[in-house]
Structures are given as C-alpha cells and as structure tokens.
Design a protein around this motif. Sequence first.
Motif, PDB file in Angstrom:
ATOM      1  N   ARG A  74      -2.702  -3.525   0.326  1.00 53.05           N
ATOM      2  CA  ARG A  74      -3.153  -2.198   0.777  1.00 53.05           C
ATOM      3  C   ARG A  74      -3.965  -2.322   2.062  1.00 53.05           C
ATOM      4  NH1 ARG A  74      -7.735   0.749  -1.389  1.00 53.05           N
ATOM      5  NH2 ARG A  74      -7.884  -0.892  -2.960  1.00 53.05           N
ATOM      6  N   HIS A  77      -1.718  -2.987   5.092  1.00 54.24           N
ATOM      7  CA  HIS A  77      -1.009  -1.812   5.595  1.00 54.24           C
ATOM      8  C   HIS A  77      -1.922  -0.921   6.427  1.00 54.24           C
ATOM      9  CE1 HIS A  77       3.028  -2.048   3.942  1.00 54.24           C
ATOM     10  NE2 HIS A  77       2.517  -2.565   2.842  1.00 54.24           N
ATOM     11  N   GLY A  80      -3.123  -3.382   9.708  1.00 54.02           N
ATOM     12  CA  GLY A  80      -2.054  -3.875  10.569  1.00 54.02           C
ATOM     13  C   GLY A  80      -2.421  -5.198  11.228  1.00 54.02           C
ATOM     14  N   GLY A  98       3.451  -6.146  -1.783  1.00 58.58           N
ATOM     15  CA  GLY A  98       3.679  -5.237  -0.666  1.00 58.58           C
ATOM     16  C   GLY A  98       3.082  -5.655   0.655  1.00 58.58           C
ATOM     17  N   PRO A 100       2.907  -6.880   4.204  1.00 60.38           N
ATOM     18  CA  PRO A 100       3.993  -6.937   5.178  1.00 60.38           C
ATOM     19  C   PRO A 100       4.167  -8.295   5.839  1.00 60.38           C
ATOM     20  CG  PRO A 100       2.122  -5.736   6.073  1.00 60.38           C
ATOM     21  CD  PRO A 100       1.807  -5.989   4.635  1.00 60.38           C
TER      22      PRO A 100
END
Length: 231
Positions: A74, A77, A80, A98, A100
């Motif tokens: 989290r 995201h 970044g 999740g 990235p």
Amino acid sequence: MTRIVVLSGAGLSAESGLGTFRDAGGLWARYPLEDVATPQGFARDPALVHDFYNARRENCIAAAPNAAHAALARLAHVLGPELLLVTQNIDDLLERAGAPEVVHMHGEVMRALCGACEHRWDAPRAMHPGDPCPACGAAATRPDVVWFGEYPYHLDRIAAALAECALFVSIGTSGSVYPAAGFFAEAAGHGARTLELNLDPSENSGRFDEARLGPAARIVPDWVDEVLAAG
C-alpha cells in the motif's frame, strides 16, 4: 528521488509461515548452510541443493502475504518512486501482496538461473540437476538465489538510494548478514534518520535512531499508517 528505503528480512515473512535461519526445527535447522547455500555445496551435491530449494519453493507457494506485506505494498503504491523496497527474502510475498517493484538483493526462489549462460526464467515447482537451460540447453540450471560467498544483486542501485534517502527502515532483519547489515550506517552517514521494526532487537538495534519491537503484522501497518497520515 528516493525518500524512504525499506530493507526487509526473514522476520517480515515469519508470520506467513516462512521460517528464519534461526527457527528450531525449520528447513535451515535440518541442513548445514555449507551444504545447501554455497557454490561449493552445489558443486558437491546438486541434487541435495535442488531438493532443499524445491522444498523452500513449495513452502513459498503455500504461504500467503500477511498484513505487513500488504501495508508495504500500500505504501509503495502511494509513494511510487519515493520508496525503494529492498528485501533479503527470496520469497515473492511482497509482490503477491501487490507491491509494484521489489529489489531482491538475494535473488528469488521462484526464479531459475543458468550457470552457463546466465539466462533467467520462472522456475518450475521442482528443479533437478539434469534440467536443460531453455536458452542454451546446458544442464547447469540452479535456483536464482545468492548463496553465501556470492555477490548480492542490485548493490549499486541500493547504494544510490541510501545516499539520498531521508529515512531508512529495517524490518525483521537480524543485523548479522553483510552487506545488508551495514545499510543503516551507510544511510545514517548521508544524514538519513534510521528506524528498526523488529520482533526482537537486532545486533545493531542500539545504533538506530528509533526501534519499535513487536510482530511485523502489527507494527509495520501501524508505521505505514503514520507515514501516510503525515503525508
């Protein structure tokens, strides 16, 4: 610019059922490290090493991300490129939560490497000494993990991030395996604040600016909430 560097170790995944080096009765306790986690051990008995990492791969597949993995995903995201997630772990739980992008400095158990041509690919569930490389055909396949005595991956990128970050956070690491054990000092030398999140104090715990102790699945989400609330 990298604002926060997070280094995670085995303690991040312990609550997902993946043991640390020091767990009594775990996989690592049943195999001498020199037999299953060194180039010399692989040269002596590749079947034993493959059996060991096949078991670790099965454990990884059976495990699920915990709340700490989800919190870091989290945070990634939201921040970044301002966040660099570095891990000593060879599991893929951060990605499955999740995240990235994850910098795996010790490689990935779910990936395979050809010792002849250095081609990399997704590993099958079970690997064997005679497996041919899909690129060159050589029977020199091995897990794409960094063994003791080998050079960790991505050190130049990590060093650049440590030189510019404002905060370095160590999560679930013992502080005994270098070069990762020295990252906090490197970041601090460039002016970063340092924070340890751990179940028990690491070997370098007293040298961090702050240390918070407790299960990763509790203290990591709490810290992430603080970061996101502060903006």
